[in-house]
Design a protein around this motif. Structure first.
Motif, mmCIF file in Angstrom:
data_model
loop_
_atom_site.group_PDB
_atom_site.id
_atom_site.type_symbol
_atom_site.label_atom_id
_atom_site.label_comp_id
_atom_site.label_asym_id
_atom_site.label_seq_id
_atom_site.Cartn_x
_atom_site.Cartn_y
_atom_site.Cartn_z
ATOM 1 N N GLN A 111 23.602 47.110 68.181
ATOM 2 C CA GLN A 111 23.911 47.534 67.465
ATOM 3 C C GLN A 111 25.493 47.628 66.858
ATOM 4 O O GLN A 111 26.136 47.674 66.156
ATOM 5 C CB GLN A 111 22.994 48.197 66.330
ATOM 6 N N SER A 112 25.781 48.248 67.619
ATOM 7 C CA SER A 112 27.637 48.612 67.799
ATOM 8 C C SER A 112 28.321 47.795 68.417
ATOM 9 O O SER A 112 29.364 47.699 68.330
ATOM 10 C CB SER A 112 27.275 50.053 68.837
ATOM 11 N N LYS A 113 27.290 46.786 68.901
ATOM 12 C CA LYS A 113 28.547 45.555 69.442
ATOM 13 C C LYS A 113 28.970 45.897 71.026
ATOM 14 O O LYS A 113 30.233 45.486 71.023
ATOM 15 C CB LYS A 113 28.932 45.151 68.560
ATOM 16 N N CYS A 114 28.494 46.649 71.372
ATOM 17 C CA CYS A 114 29.493 46.923 73.200
ATOM 18 C C CYS A 114 29.091 45.691 73.846
ATOM 19 O O CYS A 114 28.287 44.658 73.521
ATOM 20 C CB CYS A 114 27.861 47.377 73.591
ATOM 21 N N GLY A 115 30.386 45.202 74.162
ATOM 22 C CA GLY A 115 30.614 44.426 74.705
ATOM 23 C C GLY A 115 30.014 43.928 76.216
ATOM 24 O O GLY A 115 29.603 42.900 76.032
ATOM 25 N N LYS A 116 30.214 44.958 76.637
ATOM 26 C CA LYS A 116 29.326 44.715 78.102
ATOM 27 C C LYS A 116 27.837 46.108 78.307
ATOM 28 O O LYS A 116 28.206 47.954 78.029
ATOM 29 C CB LYS A 116 29.689 45.079 79.433
ATOM 30 N N ILE A 117 26.646 45.554 78.358
ATOM 31 C CA ILE A 117 25.738 47.263 79.077
ATOM 32 C C ILE A 117 25.019 46.279 80.334
ATOM 33 O O ILE A 117 24.453 45.453 80.644
ATOM 34 C CB ILE A 117 24.719 46.411 77.787
ATOM 35 N N THR A 118 25.058 47.515 80.894
ATOM 36 C CA THR A 118 24.412 47.534 82.008
ATOM 37 C C THR A 118 23.880 48.912 82.879
ATOM 38 O O THR A 118 23.459 50.146 82.383
ATOM 39 C CB THR A 118 25.493 48.057 83.021
ATOM 40 N N THR A 119 22.266 48.062 82.530
ATOM 41 C CA THR A 119 20.557 48.503 82.607
ATOM 42 C C THR A 119 20.213 48.917 84.247
ATOM 43 O O THR A 119 21.169 47.602 85.191
ATOM 44 C CB THR A 119 19.873 48.065 81.358
ATOM 45 N N LYS A 120 19.254 49.357 84.537
ATOM 46 C CA LYS A 120 18.466 49.063 85.801
ATOM 47 C C LYS A 120 18.562 47.578 85.929
ATOM 48 O O LYS A 120 17.864 47.436 87.384
ATOM 49 C CB LYS A 120 16.628 49.757 85.181
ATOM 50 N N ALA A 121 18.375 47.572 84.635
ATOM 51 C CA ALA A 121 17.566 45.329 85.523
ATOM 52 C C ALA A 121 18.910 44.633 86.100
ATOM 53 O O ALA A 121 18.575 43.702 86.697
ATOM 54 C CB ALA A 121 17.620 44.750 84.153
ATOM 55 N N ASP A 122 20.140 45.460 86.017
ATOM 56 C CA ASP A 122 21.617 44.982 86.436
ATOM 57 C C ASP A 122 21.565 45.629 88.318
ATOM 58 O O ASP A 122 22.648 44.987 88.664
ATOM 59 C CB ASP A 122 22.642 44.930 85.804
ATOM 60 N N PHE A 123 20.529 46.403 88.281
ATOM 61 C CA PHE A 123 20.429 46.971 90.345
ATOM 62 C C PHE A 123 19.687 45.554 90.884
ATOM 63 O O PHE A 123 19.185 45.531 90.165
ATOM 64 C CB PHE A 123 20.936 47.887 89.640
ATOM 65 N N PRO A 124 20.062 46.351 92.715
ATOM 66 C CA PRO A 124 18.849 45.568 92.827
ATOM 67 C C PRO A 124 17.831 46.185 92.617
ATOM 68 O O PRO A 124 17.362 47.482 92.538
ATOM 69 C CB PRO A 124 19.443 45.424 94.294
ATOM 70 N N ALA A 125 16.131 45.615 92.935
ATOM 71 C CA ALA A 125 15.193 46.395 92.117
ATOM 72 C C ALA A 125 14.859 47.484 93.604
ATOM 73 O O ALA A 125 14.451 48.355 92.944
ATOM 74 C CB ALA A 125 14.326 45.475 92.499
ATOM 75 N N LYS A 126 15.244 47.548 94.673
ATOM 76 C CA LYS A 126 15.012 48.775 95.457
ATOM 77 C C LYS A 126 15.866 50.171 94.853
ATOM 78 O O LYS A 126 14.836 50.975 94.948
ATOM 79 C CB LYS A 126 15.414 48.317 96.857
ATOM 80 N N LEU A 127 16.912 49.602 94.378
ATOM 81 C CA LEU A 127 17.532 51.416 93.726
ATOM 82 C C LEU A 127 16.823 51.219 92.343
ATOM 83 O O LEU A 127 16.194 52.564 92.067
ATOM 84 C CB LEU A 127 18.884 50.489 93.569
ATOM 85 N N GLY A 128 15.950 50.439 91.627
ATOM 86 C CA GLY A 128 15.291 51.272 89.947
ATOM 87 C C GLY A 128 13.719 51.604 90.544
ATOM 88 O O GLY A 128 13.413 51.891 89.456
ATOM 89 N N ARG A 129 13.153 51.494 92.089
ATOM 90 C CA ARG A 129 11.857 52.389 92.219
ATOM 91 C C ARG A 129 12.320 52.815 93.218
ATOM 92 O O ARG A 129 11.313 53.862 93.571
ATOM 93 C CB ARG A 129 11.353 51.269 93.674
ATOM 94 N N MET A 130 13.671 53.522 93.061
ATOM 95 C CA MET A 130 13.874 54.743 94.423
ATOM 96 C C MET A 130 13.713 56.176 93.461
ATOM 97 O O MET A 130 12.632 57.179 94.166
ATOM 98 C CB MET A 130 15.250 55.231 94.124
#
Length: 614
Positions: free
Chosen positions: A382-401
């Motif tokens: 909603q804030s029209k943030c230009g770039k959003i980086t979340t868990k989905a943008d990291f290697p899956a193994k990092l998200g599972r740590m």
């Protein structure tokens, strides 16, 4: 009449069945929260059962209504069928009640409130919920439910080996008598003959919140929260609406902006970059330079000695969604929810990145968890943030740590790498995750498996990650033209002992550093999350959009509000106030005060009216 007597005895035994269930649940609550229970004396522990009896009786009678109605139909239905229906009904409610009991035991140490519908805002998101609990928590919870189920099924069969429906000759008058008995259940259900029906204040008997919460029947509390949720009504309707608006306007008119310090060094030729770090669940209690524990967050301690620090900065609530709503949206928390979970309402807010987008900044948002949690993604988009980086943008193994997502060190590392190619001016927001329950961080500084120790270890981990990030960023030429702001989404009960109503649970860090801040000072002005955005915008030389609630920090009448499910706090230079929603009165306030408390209550009433009508 033998049949009637036999049937009434069986209904009394059924009532006793549920009373035993609730008393066992109370004992488990007290045992499970032993760290707080051990501070109670014998009279307080006994009082939990005696004063809570009225609510336990009410809840048991609620559960008794359907069986009592069914046995009035024995004139038309078979004894076996009625007994079978009541048996199934009972087992279903045993499962439901035990499931809620597990939630209650699991959430109370973190939230400081008995189970209510707020928990289901999180459960609706299975991905986020699975990140909040461990496999061990799930297994132990399931075992608890299964154990309770079989124990109370066994008890039920012992009490009613032949079923709850009595056998015998039934005359036409018996069902009428039974219906009269059912009608009388309204008396214990509403808590007696008093004008006011049963409510949470009916069982309150101590100045200690924990004692009163322990006396509460968790099933009754949950049912009441469901009822409240269905009715989107103002819980703070203290006076006629016209009076509240008038008093609110008078209350806010006192807040004229005074001469304020310029904290940010502005260059007319070059706009400063802004880097906002929002720490998950950090309070001043873990920062030595802000009066907290030593050697838990040494990097934050060091940063405080080189920065402008707001020493009396308060979170608006005790949940992440409420803190983010205030920091990015300039909107206060509500008693039992936040505007962030209502996209149709939050879209009317001007969010902090909006101001930077207007001034041609490159905006970005970093979050190592699942950004779909609690409508965070909708809010950021909603804030029209230009770039959003979340868990989905990291290697899956990092998200599972870890259960909650990518550990903070990797999120900070990604943000640091992106800074190497970042175009100026930029506004970055980094929202950490590792200090969120279950605190399963790849780090071991604080030993022990208690909630406090695991929390402190996660805080120490995030602090170490932040320290590396800041040290590396200082080496960058971007540092000299950057405003670094470090704050938190909300405070915590841990490390205890701290009551959820106390201001210490809401006092959080706000540190302004970076190359454009060359003044080392402690700003003691009382300030709050809601006003952060307006103050920052002013410091950058811009004008914030008009807002009903957000103001500058530097006003003639500084104050802070914080909200929780059972009440709200108000902090001024004269002292601290706490308003208990169940008692409908201030249970804590300064000995000497010139504050117009009608205006303070009007603020809360107008806030909730504003939310409802958005």
């Amino acid at each position: 009449m033998i049949f009637l007597k036999d049937q009434l005895v069986r209904l009394l035994k059924y009532f006793a069945f549920w009373m035993i269930y609730f008393w066992v649940s109370k004992v488990l609550f007290l045992v499970f929260n032993y760290s707080q229970t051990r501070a109670l004396n014998i009279s307080e522990i006994i009082g939990v059962f005696i004063h809570g009896l009225k609510m336990d009786v009410s809840t048991a009678c609620y559960l008794l209504v359907l069986p009592a109605l069914l046995v009035t139909m024995l004139f038309f239905l078979s004894t076996k069928l009625v007994s079978r229906i009541i048996y199934i009904y009972t087992l279903i409610f045993v499962v439901i009640a035990t499931f809620l009991s597990v939630l209650d035991l699991g959430l109370y140490p973190h939230w400081g409130t008995r189970v209510n519908t707020t928990a289901f805002n999180y459960i609706n998101d299975p991905v986020a919920m699975s990140a909040s609990v461990s496999i061990a928590d799930i297994v132990s919870g399931l075992l608890f439910i299964v154990a309770f189920f079989f124990v109370f099924r066994y008890l039920y069969r012992k009490l009613f080996p032949e079923g709850i429906a009595a056998q015998g000759k039934i005359s036409w008058s018996i069902p009428l008598i039974q219906l009269f008995v059912v009608a009388t259940l309204i008396i214990p259900i509403r808590g007696g003959f008093d004008t006011s029906p049963l409510n949470l204040s009916s069982v309150a008997f101590s100045q200690k919140l924990y004692v009163n919460q322990a006396a509460t029947n968790y099933l009754w509390n949950f049912a009441k929260s469901v009822e409240k949720r269905k009715r989107l009504e103002n819980p703070c309707a203290y006076m006629p609406e016209a009076d509240s608006k008038k008093l609110f306007d008078e209350f806010m008119q006192r807040d004229s902006v005074v001469v304020k310090p310029q904290l940010v060094r502005l260059n007319p030729q070059k706009q400063p970059n802004v880097l906002l770090v929002i720490l998950e669940s950090f309070s001043n209690k873990v920062i030595a330079e802000l009066g907290g524990m030593h050697n838990i967050a040494p990097n934050l301690d060091s940063l405080c000695t080189k920065s402008t620090v707001f020493t009396n900065f308060y979170s608006t609530g005790n949940r992440s969604d409420r803190g983010i709503s205030a920091i990015l949206g300039g909107y206060p928390s509500l008693l039992s929810t936040s505007i962030m979970v209502y996209p149709e309402k939050s879209r009317s807010l001007t969010l902090l990145p909006d101001y930077f987008n207007r001034h041609n900044y490159h905006t970005s948002f970093y979050y190592g968890g699942d950004i779909n949690f609690y409508n965070l993604k909708t809010f950021v988009l909603q804030s029209k943030c230009g770039k959003i980086t979340t868990k989905a943008d990291f290697p899956a193994k990092l998200g599972r740590m870890t259960k909650w997502g990518v550990p903070d060190e990797y999120v900070f590392m990604r943000a640091l790498d992106d800074l190497k190619t970042e175009q100026e001016p930029f506004m970055k927001t980094i929202y950490t995750v590792s200090s969120h329950p279950p605190f399963d961080v790849p780090y071991s500084k604080i030993k022990g498996n208690s909630v406090d120790n695991k929390y402190l270890n996660s805080v120490a981990y995030t602090d170490s990650c932040l320290g590396v990030f800041i040290n590396e960023f200082r080496k960058s030429p971007l540092w000299e033209n950057t405003l670094l702001i470090v704050t938190s989404d909300h405070g915590t009960i841990s490390p205890g002992p701290t009551d959820i109503t106390e201001t210490a649970s809401y006092r959080i860090p706000l540190i302004w550093s970076g190359g454009v801040v060359d003044c080392i000072r402690h700003v003691k002005t009382i300030s709050q999350q809601v006003d952060f955005g307006a103050t920052l915008v002013h410091q950058l030389g811009w004008e914030p959009d008009s807002s009903k609630f957000a103001k500058d920090f530097f006003i003639s009448h500084p104050f802070a509000f914080y909200m929780l499910d059972s009440g709200w706090g108000y902090v001024t230079e004269e002292g601290e106030y706490y308003f208990d929603q169940n008692a409908l009165d201030f249970t804590r306030k300064p000995e000497k005060s010139s504050e117009d408390l009608k205006g303070v209550k009007a603020y809360m009433q107008v806030l909730h009216d504003d939310f409802i009508h958005r």
